[in-house]
Scaffold this motif. Sequence first.
Motif, PDB file in Angstrom:
ATOM      1  N   UNK A 548       8.825  26.687  -9.405  1.00  0.00           N
ATOM      2  CA  UNK A 548      10.084  26.702  -8.655  1.00  0.00           C
ATOM      3  C   UNK A 548      10.057  27.699  -7.486  1.00  0.00           C
ATOM      4  N   UNK A 549       9.487  28.889  -7.688  1.00  0.00           N
ATOM      5  CA  UNK A 549       9.495  29.933  -6.667  1.00  0.00           C
ATOM      6  C   UNK A 549       8.264  29.807  -5.770  1.00  0.00           C
ATOM      7  N   UNK A 550       8.486  29.744  -4.458  1.00  0.00           N
ATOM      8  CA  UNK A 550       7.402  29.631  -3.482  1.00  0.00           C
ATOM      9  C   UNK A 550       7.502  30.818  -2.533  1.00  0.00           C
ATOM     10  N   UNK A 551       6.470  31.654  -2.512  1.00  0.00           N
ATOM     11  CA  UNK A 551       6.418  32.814  -1.628  1.00  0.00           C
ATOM     12  C   UNK A 551       5.795  32.373  -0.308  1.00  0.00           C
ATOM     13  N   UNK A 552       6.526  32.576   0.789  1.00  0.00           N
ATOM     14  CA  UNK A 552       6.097  32.103   2.103  1.00  0.00           C
ATOM     15  C   UNK A 552       5.744  33.278   3.008  1.00  0.00           C
ATOM     16  N   UNK A 553       4.629  33.121   3.727  1.00  0.00           N
ATOM     17  CA  UNK A 553       4.297  34.037   4.812  1.00  0.00           C
ATOM     18  C   UNK A 553       4.171  33.175   6.058  1.00  0.00           C
ATOM     19  N   UNK A 554       5.300  32.641   6.485  1.00  0.00           N
ATOM     20  CA  UNK A 554       5.359  31.724   7.620  1.00  0.00           C
ATOM     21  C   UNK A 554       6.399  32.243   8.602  1.00  0.00           C
ATOM     22  N   UNK A 555       6.025  32.319   9.864  1.00  0.00           N
ATOM     23  CA  UNK A 555       6.972  32.734  10.889  1.00  0.00           C
ATOM     24  C   UNK A 555       7.753  31.523  11.381  1.00  0.00           C
ATOM     25  N   UNK A 556       8.796  31.802  12.134  1.00  0.00           N
ATOM     26  CA  UNK A 556       9.610  30.726  12.705  1.00  0.00           C
ATOM     27  C   UNK A 556       8.863  30.106  13.896  1.00  0.00           C
ATOM     28  N   UNK A 557       8.868  28.759  14.083  1.00  0.00           N
ATOM     29  CA  UNK A 557       9.649  27.752  13.358  1.00  0.00           C
ATOM     30  C   UNK A 557       8.873  27.079  12.222  1.00  0.00           C
ATOM     31  N   UNK A 558       7.708  27.640  11.842  1.00  0.00           N
ATOM     32  CA  UNK A 558       6.887  27.002  10.820  1.00  0.00           C
ATOM     33  C   UNK A 558       7.627  26.929   9.490  1.00  0.00           C
ATOM     34  N   UNK A 559       8.462  27.927   9.185  1.00  0.00           N
ATOM     35  CA  UNK A 559       9.218  27.901   7.947  1.00  0.00           C
ATOM     36  C   UNK A 559      10.214  26.743   7.945  1.00  0.00           C
ATOM     37  N   UNK A 560      10.751  26.389   9.127  1.00  0.00           N
ATOM     38  CA  UNK A 560      11.652  25.236   9.230  1.00  0.00           C
ATOM     39  C   UNK A 560      10.916  23.942   8.891  1.00  0.00           C
ATOM     40  N   UNK A 561       9.739  23.794   9.484  1.00  0.00           N
ATOM     41  CA  UNK A 561       8.972  22.568   9.265  1.00  0.00           C
ATOM     42  C   UNK A 561       8.529  22.450   7.816  1.00  0.00           C
ATOM     43  N   UNK A 562       8.234  23.582   7.176  1.00  0.00           N
ATOM     44  CA  UNK A 562       7.836  23.560   5.769  1.00  0.00           C
ATOM     45  C   UNK A 562       8.989  23.068   4.896  1.00  0.00           C
ATOM     46  N   UNK A 563      10.198  23.536   5.161  1.00  0.00           N
ATOM     47  CA  UNK A 563      11.364  23.096   4.391  1.00  0.00           C
ATOM     48  C   UNK A 563      11.601  21.599   4.571  1.00  0.00           C
ATOM     49  N   UNK A 564      11.463  21.126   5.797  1.00  0.00           N
ATOM     50  CA  UNK A 564      11.665  19.701   6.061  1.00  0.00           C
ATOM     51  C   UNK A 564      10.625  18.855   5.332  1.00  0.00           C
ATOM     52  N   UNK A 565       9.371  19.329   5.297  1.00  0.00           N
ATOM     53  CA  UNK A 565       8.317  18.560   4.634  1.00  0.00           C
ATOM     54  C   UNK A 565       8.540  18.525   3.131  1.00  0.00           C
ATOM     55  N   UNK A 566       8.949  19.618   2.537  1.00  0.00           N
ATOM     56  CA  UNK A 566       9.250  19.609   1.107  1.00  0.00           C
ATOM     57  C   UNK A 566      10.352  18.593   0.802  1.00  0.00           C
TER      58      UNK A 566
END
Length: 1139
Positions: A548-566
Motif C-alpha cells: 500500500x505505501x509507496x515511497x517516491x523520490x520524484x520531482x514535479x511534474x514526474x510525481x503527477x505523471x506517476x499518479x496518473x499512471x497508477x
Amino acid sequence: MQQISEKLYNSYQRPFKLLCFAIIALSSSLEVLIVNSDFSKSVIPSLASDIKSRISDTLSIEISYCDYSSLEKEISIHPNLLAIFDITGRLGSQFKISKLCEDNFLIHFIVSDSLPYQNKKTFSLSSSKNSWNKAITATLSFFNWTSGVAVANIEKYSYSHLLLSNYYSEKIKLFSVSSETFIENFIKRELMILGSSMFYLFTDQKRSLDIQQALISAKLLTNGTGILLIGESSYDSKVEGALSIIEKGKENVDSYAKYLSVAISETILLLKNASNIDDALFFLSKKCLNHYCINEFSLINIQESQRKVVGSIKNGDLVLNSSIMFPGGSFDVPTSQKKIIYISANDGTTNPGAAPSQAAIFYKRGLTLALKEINNGIDMLQNFQIKLNDFDCGANVYNPTFCYNCFNKDKDRLGLAHIVGSSSAMAYGEIATLEKLNITLPCVGAINFDPGLSNSTKYPLYSRVSLPSRVAFTHIPLMLKVMGWNSVAFLYQNESTGNWANLYFTQAAIKQNLKIVNEIRVIPQLLTREQIRNYAHIFQDIIDSNVRMIVLVLSSPLVDYAAELFYDLGMRRGDIMFFSVFPSWISTVANKDDYTYKRVEIAIPMITAFQALFVGEKGKKVRDELYETYGNTEPNSYSCLYYDAGYLIGKALDWSINQGNDYTDPYILQNSIRDVRFTGCSGNVYMQKGSNDVLLSSFKIQSNSYNITSGILKIFSIGFLSPTSLNVLTIVNPIVYADGTNDKPTDFRVTRTNCPFDDKLKRLFNKGRALVFGICFFIAVLTAISTFLIWKKWWDIEVKELTKREEISVVDAIVGISIMVEFFQLIFMGPDIRTLSPFLADICNMLTLDLKSFAKLENGVFWWFATGIIVLCWLWTIFCFEIFFHWDEKFRHIWFFRALGVLADHSMPVLGNLCFIPFISILLEVFICDHSIGNNFTDSYLSIDCYQFCWKGNHMIYAILSAISLICYEPFAIFCRPLWQEFQSALHVKSYPLYLMVKTVVQVVLIVLNKTLKRSSGVTHGFVFTFFIGLYAVFFLKFRAYNYGRYNLWLQLSLIGIAWISCLATINMLIKRHSFPWISLILGGWCILIFIGFIIQKKKYPNLLYRKKGKDTSTLFKFAFTFWKQSRMHRSKIELQKP
C-alpha cells in the motif's frame, strides 16, 4: 566713455588710474610675467608650449616666466610689465606677490576659485564660488541626489563644505584625504560601511585618480551608483559613466597645466582684444567680481572612454542635450538613498533540451520576500539595498554549453553572491562554469540535496540551506517503522539525488527491518506524460505486490505523471498511498480536468517528510505573507528555503560590513556566510563546522486534502520527526486516511473477493454517516428523557445503608461480578487497545459480544446474530410483562407460567444489566451504513457486512425490527434494573436507583460515541471518552452507587483504571510507539490502584459481608484416624483374650 573712466577712477583711486593711462598708452604691446614655485615648476614647459599655440604670433605679446624667488628682479628688468600670473598655488606666496603688484602698479592674476584677501587689483582665473555653487546645486537638484559622500583635499575641505552648505549638506557626508594610505583605509573602513551610492570628488587630479581607482577596486562603482567630479577632479578621468562639471571652454582639459594655459590664454586675449583696457578692467572688477567671467558650465559624461558633453549649466539651470550613461553601463539615474548591492540567482524556467520548469517561478517568491524585508527593514544593511539580477541558465537541467554561454554573456551582472539553480546537477554545473570563467564569488543553494555538495574542501565557496538527501533518507525508514509500516515500495528518478536516495534509503531500511517489496526501483528523470508509460511494467510490479505505501523520490511534474499512471493501471483511492521525501505535492487545477481527477483520486491523501519548513513564528509570518501576496494560494514549500537563502546572503553582508571587512571579497563574504546565525523560515539557520550544510533540526511531516469543487489543495502538518530527540516522532494532528478515518491501513491491500464489488468503488458516504449520527443522537436523547421520567416517577427512593454484618449471598456476589464485567465492557467502548494488549482486547470483545472478533459476518451471517439479539429483546419484553402482571401467580396451575416466572426472575440481572451494552451496540450496528459505491442511500452497504446493501430488501426489514426492539428493550431495562433487587430477599448489597439511572445514560452515551466519533477520529474519541469517564468518576465523590462502602470504593477505582488505559491508548495513537511496553504501564497503574484500594478498604471500610464457616475437614480427618486406631486396638485386645 568719460563716465566709465570717472567710475573707474572712483573705484581704483589715483594709483590705478595712472596704471590705466599707462595701459592705454601701451595698448599696442602687452607684456606679462608668469610666476611659478617649486609646487608648479613642473608644468612650465608644457604650459609655455600650450600658451604659445593658443596665442597668435601676430599679436604683440611678450610672455616671460620666472621663479618666485627671482620675482623682484624680473619686475625691475621689465619696465613694460602689465600683469603677473601667479601659479605658485601657495597662500603665503600669493600674498607677497599681491603686495609687489600693488607697489608696482601691476595687475595680479591668481589660479584659485577663491580670493584669499581683499585687493581690488587681484583677479581669479577661475569662476567664483557662487557660480560653482549654482552649478553643483543645479546638478544635484536635477538628478534628485540628496545624499552621498563627498571627498576633498585637506586644503579644499572648507571650500567644498561651503559649496555643499546650501544643498542638503547634512545628508552629504564630507571627508578629507591626505595620503594614499588614508585613501585605502578610508575606502575600506568608511565608504564600504556607509553604503553610499553617490560619490562627489573635490580633489586635485592625482588624488582624484587615486580615489577613482580605489572605488573601482572596491567594486563601489557598479550598476546603480554614480560619481560626480568637480573641476580639477575630472582631469584625465577614465571611469565609464562618470559625470564632471567643467567651466565652459575647458571641456577638453585633461591636466592642471592645460587648465592653466587655457585660463591664462583666455585672460590675455580678453585684455588684448578689449576696445580699451579701461573697459576690460571695469568688466573684470564689476561684472565678473574679480573672477573668470564665463559663468557657464558644461556637464561631461565619459562614454566608451570619450569625454562627451551631455548638458550645459547656466544661471543655475541644467539643460541636457544627450543621454547619460552611469557606472555599470546603466542609463537609469541612480538614487542617492542607499548603496545598491547586486546579487544574482539562476531562477529561470528554461531547461535546454527538455520541458520548461515553471516551479522556479513559485520558488523565487520566497527570495523576493526575503530581499523585500531586508531592504525595507531597519535591522540590517541600513545604508544598503540589495537588488537581484535574474539568470535563466537552466532551471534544473544542466547543459554545459548552454550554461557557459548564458553566464559568459552577462557575467558582469553576477553581483557579490549567487544563488544556484533548483537541482544538484545545476549546483555542480554552475560551480564548474564559474570556475571556467575565472569568476570567484560565493554560491548558495536553496534546494540542492546531493551529499557530495557537503564537501567544504572541494567546494569552498558553496553553502546550502537545504539538508542533504543523506540525512533525510537515513531517517525516513525509522519514521515509517514508528508509524507502523513494515513493507513499502520504493521508486526514484535516475539523477544524482535519486541515486543517493536509493543508496541511503536501502541501507537504512535494512537496519530498521523495513521491507522493500519491488526490485526495479528507478525510472528516468525527464519523462513526459507519454514517455512514462514505457515504464508501466515497473508500476505494475508494485501493484501486483499489493503493497500500500509507496515511497517516491520524484520531482514535479514526474510525481503527477506517476499518479496518473497508477490510476490508469487500476488503482483507486485507498489502494495505494504516496510518501514523498520531497515537498512535491501533486498539481491540481480548478477546472477539474481528467488529469486532475486521476491525481486527486490516487494521491489524496499524500504524506511528505522533509526538512521542517515554515517553522515557528517566523515561518508562520513568511507563509502568511506569501499567501496574501500571491492571491491567497498555499505557498510552495521550497519558497521557504529560497527565503532563507536570500536572508543568509543579507545577514552575511551585514556582518561583513559591520565588522569593517571588505564585503566585496568573495572569501571574506563566504566566511561570513559560514559564521552568521539567524532565525529563518526553516527555523534556526547556521552552518555546520567543516561542512557546507545547515545543522539538522527536524523533519516536518505533512499531509494534504483537496476540495474538488473549489479546486483548492490544502496542506497541513501531521507532526515532526526528530532523530536526535528522545521522542523521535511527535504527532500534532492525526493522519486522515483515504477512508476518512485515522485508522492506519494495513501494509498490503486485502484481496478484492471480500466484497461483491470492486474495492475501487468504495467511498465514504457522508449522507449515511449523517444518518447514523442522527439515529444515535436520537437514541441518546430518548434514553436521557425516559430515564429521568422513570426515576422521577417510580425510583426516586432511598436505600437503607448496610451497617451490620450479613452473610454473603449468591445475589450479592452477582452484584460484585457485575462491577468487573462492566469494567471490561466500558474499556471496549473506549479507544482501541489492541496495540497495547491483544489479550485484554479479546477479553473486552468477549464480554461485549463483539461479533467481528469471533466470526466472519459476511454474506448474511450477521443477520443470524442480529435475529438472536432481536429474539432475546422480545423475550426480555415478555419477561417484563410477566413481572409486571404476576402471571406466574395468576396462572400457578399452569407449569409454563411457573417456569416463565422462574426464568424472568433469574434473567433480569443478566439480560437487563450485563447484556445492556452488547444488545444496544449490536442493534445500532444495523444502522451503520456510512460507506457506499454510489451517491444514493440504496448504494450504501452495511459496515459490518459489505454484502448487505442498506435501506432495501433484508436490511429494511432488520432496520424496522431493530428499531422496534430498541424501543421495547431499553425502557423496560431501565425500569427493571432497580426492580430486580426489590425481589431479592437475600440481597444485602443494593444499588441506589439514581446510580442505576445515571449508569444507563452513561452507557448509552458511550455506545453512541463508539459508533460515531470513534469511526471519524480515534484520537478525538479517546480524549472525549477519557474526559467523560473522569466526570463519571467525579460524580461518585458526591453520590454513592451502593449501600456498601467497599463496593463503592472498587467501583470508583475501576473507573479510574478505565480512564488510565484510555489515556494510554490515546497517547499511543498520537505517538505511534507500538513497540513501547504499554502492558507494563497498564498493569503497573492497575496494581497501584489495587494496592491503594486495599489500604483504604482496610482503614476506612470494615467487612460487613461474611461467608458461613463450613465443617473443619482436619477435625474430621483426626476423628476418623483416631476412631480407626482405637477400634484396631480394641479388636487386638479381644483377640488376645481368646483361648
